[in-house]
Design a protein around this motif. Structure first.
Motif: not given
Length: 549
Positions: A314-318, A372-375, A510-514
């Motif tokens: 289950x992916x937490x994202x969009x 991690x963000x934006x995987x 990662x900071x930009x993605x966060x």
């Protein structure tokens, strides 16, 4: 301890808590109106105190307060099912006890007041006197019956729990009836004996308990049947997430591992022989892939009634589709980062001889995973094709093509079996174009018009479409991916990744993605809770002979 058969999922606990709080608030409001009405009546007509002791108003207000306490303790933040049951039971028992004190106090006042004796001594009014004497007990039984029937219909608990709670709340009716009858006997009034009043109260409350138990059993049983219908082996479906080319995707949980899972079911209206074979092949081929940017398959099975399903992470994202819809064109740095990851996932698939054939924004999820963000995760391999598949073994019907028209490579339109890894790279180039500009490469009023553009029209440069500067190397690479001739595109996913690495764009950190997720995450969540599950750009089958989709 959990009662047999009771569910303990987060969904069931949330429902239980919400229903208990709503019931307490609703019945508490009714009680509050009654307290206010009685207070006004006593103040306006002081003679009422001959029948209603002033102290009983305090106990009636206390009963209302008990219901308010239940509401305050069960609303808001999530509570455990055990905590909710204890609060509800304690509050209802306390409220019932307060009301029973009110009824006993009114009965006692009637017995010791003068008016009731005058009625009982006069043969013409004696029957009215007896009726007035038992009115507090009848009124109490009515109020408690109304409360417990309302609770049984509203609060989802097992029949056993409802039976025990209903018996406990109404048990004092029997001794109150006995005491009222004994007091009347002691004064020489023998129409209602202590035993007859107690027996009548016991019978009446026994009927109430049976009714409440049956209501709870029916409603709770129906909920369990619905829940059982949503159970697939060790998985329980919890809510629809979205729909893809081959079926519906649900949020689910595993009975033993308690691991959040996504379950994909073959849509009932697509359960023909061809669809069953394609769906089964999808999970078997996807399970061969191990790249971190490809969705992970956990399990595969078939329900008792033959419905195919498979379980995946289950992916937490969009999806990229949702990201662009909510935020418009994306920074070149983010586009490069996403395309690199997706190219890596496609590269593994191509290496083992698989073509995705439905690469599009809705099939690429930007997830938050492992800190991690934006995987990027490539999903929905419903149209995957084996490059070396034997002639005659194809699942697609002869003379048809399947895919999403907005992202379909031109060679597939002229020769459906000509799909190759470079067809996926064409679609990935169209995805990059969409991320950069917020618009599809080609638009059209009909499917055939869009397909015609893919075959004959040159794409407008992203910088021209956007009306803003785009890094030259990135724009050139996107347009190369969109070349009509497969030979003019990057020849492999590995080559595409190398060229992406050479693009002169700032690094997407990662900071930009966060920061992006902090700004837009709440909006994405609100979109999903306020509307229907997202349905992507339509994946369809086009008949090349009739030119109909």
């Amino acid at each position: 301890m959990k009662h047999a058969g009771e569910t303990t999922s987060d969904e069931a606990q949330a429902l239980l808590q919400n229903r208990v709080a709503s019931f307490a608030l609703s019945f508490g409001a009714i009680m509050l109106v009654a307290v206010i009405g009685r207070t006004i009546a006593v103040l306006r007509y002081p003679e009422e105190l001959a029948f209603v002791p002033a102290g009983t108003l305090g106990f009636q207000a206390a009963a209302t307060g008990c219901l308010l306490v239940i509401y305050l303790l069960t609303r808001g933040r999530p509570r455990s099912a055990g905590f909710v049951r204890v609060v509800e039971a304690s509050g209802l028992l306390a409220a019932g006890a307060c009301l029973e004190v009110v009824a006993f106090g009114m009965t006692e006042r009637l017995l010791w007041g003068g008016a009731i004796h005058d009625m009982l001594r006069d043969p013409h009014t004696r029957i009215f006197g007896y009726f007035a004497l038992v009115m507090p007990l009848i009124g109490l039984a009515f109020v408690l019956t109304y409360a417990m029937v309302m609770r049984a219909a509203f609060v989802p608990t097992s029949a056993r729990h409802t039976t025990l709670l209903t018996l406990a709340v109404g048990a004092p009716l029997v001794p109150i009836g006995f005491l009222a009858g004994s007091a009347a006997d002691g004064m020489g009034y023998h129409l209602f004996s202590s035993s007859s009043l107690a027996t009548g109260a016991a019978i009446q409350w026994g009927i109430t308990t049976v009714v409440c138990t049956m209501i709870s059993k029916v409603i709770y049983g129906l909920r369990e049947e619905v829940r059982e219908a949503k159970r697939l082996g060790q998985y329980t479906l919890e809510g629809l997430i979205g729909e893809g080319g081959m079926g519906m995707v649900y949020r689910a949980s595993h009975a033993m591992l308690r691991r959040p899972t996504a379950i994909k079911l073959l849509a009932p209206d697509r359960a023909g022989t061809e669809a069953l074979e394609r769906f089964e092949r999808e999970v078997q081929l996807t399970a061969q892939l191990t790249h971190p940017n490809t969705v992970t398959i956990f399990d595969y099975g078939r329900t008792d009634d033959g419905v195919l399903y498979y379980a995946m992470e289950l992916l937490d994202g969009a999806t990229l589709e949702e990201v662009v819809e909510i935020d418009g064109p994306q920074p070149p740095a983010r586009v490069v980062r996403v395309l690199e990851q997706v190219a890596g996932a496609l590269g593994e698939a191509h290496t083992i001889g698989l073509i995705h054939r439905d690469v599009k924004p809705a099939n690429i999820v930007l997830a938050r995973q492992g800190g991690e963000n934006d995987v990027a995760k490539v999903v929905d391999f419903g149209l995957v094709k084996e490059i070396e598949r034997r002639v005659g073994a194809t699942v697609s019907r002869e003379g048809t093509i399947s895919g999403t028209p907005l992202y379909m490579a031109p060679e597939i339109l002229t020769e459906p079996d000509a799909g190759s890894p470079r067809s996926d790279l064409y679609a990935l180039g169209a995805v990059g174009y969409y991320m950069l500009t917020g618009q599809h490469v080609f638009e059209g009023k009909t499917v055939i018009e869009i397909l015609g553009h893919h075959m004959h029209s040159a794409p407008m440069a992203p910088s021209v479409r956007l009306g803003d500067r785009v890094p030259e190397e990135l724009e050139r690479l996107i347009l190369d991916c969109l070349a009509k001739d497969p030979a003019e595109r990057p020849q492999s996913a590995s080559e595409l990744r190398r060229r992406l690495e050479q693009c002169d764009v700032p690094r997407w950190t990662q900071r930009k993605a966060q920061l992006w997720w902090e700004a837009h995450g709440p909006g994405l969540s609100e979109r999903r809770t306020s509307g229907p599950p997202p349905r992507s750009e339509t994946t369809m089958t086009v008949d090349l002979v009739t030119r109909k989709a």
